[in-house]
Enzyme design. Structure first.
Site: not given
Ligand code: BG6
Length: 497
Positions: A196, A390
């Site tokens: 991320e 995810e």
């Protein structure tokens, strides 16, 4: 002309994901050094509300760092124990294999390889552990998707050099990457240098290891300078893998905030464009297109940020772009020019509420359609293969007396997201893998609690670290097993055991 697809390709990668800091534990074993995540603490007796208050309103502080540097206890530092994957990994991999898992995402803990970050030689025991782990994945027919850095850098790099504020950290990262690619590269199917990338903007300690109250008013400036150093480090990682293992894909990842205008008012639509550019596209544009996008000049001007670059940085970014893109997807939000708009929780941010969506127990708005929208938007923009790194539902679960865990809510959540992912495949999007987050229960990253469970495998540990640590199959375990066996076609065919 492309042919209309019916659904998932035969080689679609059904996966599961965890990270080292949230799962492994063994924080002071096997030669591992203290990491930045080993320093985050929680009072395990806190209520849900107290945990949320701490998470959203009190970013990691100078005092907390000082306390954690001196402390060698364990009770209030949940990442130091994780879910004890370090000791349970064989049995966990057996459960993954029983499910038919095709792809396993985890991260390498930098301080297990270089305990202080600036060590001259790596920790052989750490390398041996990862070799064993990745070999065991392949023996079970599971491909490896390996994150090089999922929030946990050796804390020594922060206290001694200032972490990502310093260009020295780029050099230490390059040494770390060369080492792991040399030592483990033959066992890695996909590399992801950074988890991320945009997290640093919203969670400075996690993403760029900055202590917010030490930065004061220059927080924004420091964040973007750190992010620049991470972009340079990312380009080096792409270069290193391509040089040493040509053909092994290296990707870029963001936490994707799917954003809709709150109304059809032009001001809201413009806000949606800006939110998308500043929170999402900036990061993937640099990693995939190889340059800072023009719209960021105006933004940097507005927030009074000036990025210091060194000669050669721009060329490096341009030359070493990523092979695929990945993202985490948990919720969507709305963009509005109305400052008083109602808020709710979301991954890394407080989100603007969408009245048409339900939320999880933790306030995250559930939006499977947003996943299809995201996949289409990202593929249209870059044309690169996509991986959902995810996705999952964090909520409380109950372990029954007969060792079962009934989680129909999780099955429903996963089913609805997989259905819209399949729609995106039919739309023509090249999505190649889907990784359920927190595949077995791990310590949740924001709230630092075990009670926010994502897993298809229940781990008997609570917020205070109490429990047997035993693993139990949830109903969703059997459901995903059937889903994988049917290549995503048997989504209603639940609970055959
Ligand atoms: C992502 C992170 O932001 O969201 C994970 O990459 C994290 O590390 C996940 O666990 C879910 O967030 P949380 O706070 O519920 O654990």
């Amino acid at each position: 002309m492309h042919k209309l697809r019916n659904g998932f390709p035969d080689d679609f990668l059904w996966g599961g994901a965890i990270s080292a800091s949230q799962a492994d534990g063994g924080w002071n074993e096997g030669g591992k050094g203290k990491s930045t995540q080993d320093c985050r603490w929680l009072d395990g007796t806190w209520t849900h509300e107290q945990i949320e208050e701490k998470h959203h309103n009190n970013p990691f502080s100078h005092d907390e760092l000082m306390a954690a540097l001196d402390d060698d206890g364990t009770e209030f530092y949940p990442f130091r124990r994780g879910c004890d994957f370090y000791h349970h990994w064989k049995e966990d991999l057996d459960l993954f294999a029983e499910m038919g898992l095709k792809l396993f995402r985890t991260s390498i803990c930098w301080s297990r390889i270089f305990p202080n970050g600036d060590d001259e030689t790596p920790n052989a025991e750490g390398i041996a552990w990862y070799r064993e782990l990745f070999t065991a994945c392949h023996e079970r027919g599971i491909k490896t998707f390996v994150t090089m850095l999922h929030y946990d850098i050796p804390v020594n790099l922060v206290t001694k050099y200032g972490g990502w504020k310093s260009r020295k950290t780029i050099d230490f990262f390059v040494r770390y990457v060369e080492t792991i690619v040399d030592e483990l590269g033959d066992l890695v199917d996909f590399w992801l240098p950074f988890n991320e990338f945009n997290a640093g903007r919203f969670a400075p300690w996690d993403g760029v290891c900055l202590v917010a109250d030490e930065e004061g008013e220059k927080l924004d400036q420091s964040i973007f300078q750190c992010l620049h150093h991470e972009f340079v480090a990312n380009a080096h990682a792409v270069r290193i893998v391509h040089e040493k293992f040509p053909g092994v894909p290296v990707g870029g990842m963001i936490a994707r905030f799917c954003t809709y205008p709150a109304t059809c008012k032009p001001e809201d639509n413009l806000q949606a464009l800006h939110d998308d550019q500043y929170a999402n596209w900036f990061y993937t544009d640099v990693m995939a297109r190889g340059a800072y996008p023009a719209y960021m000049c105006r933004y940097f001007d507005q927030v009074d940020v000036e990025i210091e670059m060194e000669p050669g940085d721009e060329e490096l970014l341009a030359e070493h772009t990523v092979d695929f893109l990945a993202f985490s997807y948990y919720f969507s939000q709305v963009a509005t020019a109305d400052q008083g708009w109602a808020k709710t929780s979301g991954n890394l941010v407080m989100a603007n509420k969408n009245p048409y969506l339900e939320s999880t127990e933790w306030g995250w708005q559930i939006d499977p359609i947003g996943l299809r929208v995201t996949l289409n938007q990202m593929y249209d923009r870059y044309g690169l293969p996509l991986y959902i790194a995810e996705n999952g539902l964090g909520t409380s679960d109950v372990l029954e007396e007969d060792d079962s865990v009934h989680d129909p809510y999780r099955i429903d959540y996963l089913k609805r997201h997989i259905e819209t992912m399949r729609d995106a495949v039919i739309d023509g999007v090249d999505v190649r893998g889907y990784m359920i987050w927190g595949f077995l229960d791990i310590v949740a990253c924001g709230p630092l609690s075990m009670s926010k469970r994502y897993g298809l495998i229940y781990v008997d540990l609570d917020n205070e670290g109490k429990g047997t640590g035993r693993r139990y199959r949830k109903d969703s375990f059997y459901w995903y097993k059937n889903c994988i066996a049917a290549n995503g076609e048997a989504l209603d065919d639940t609970l055959k055991q």
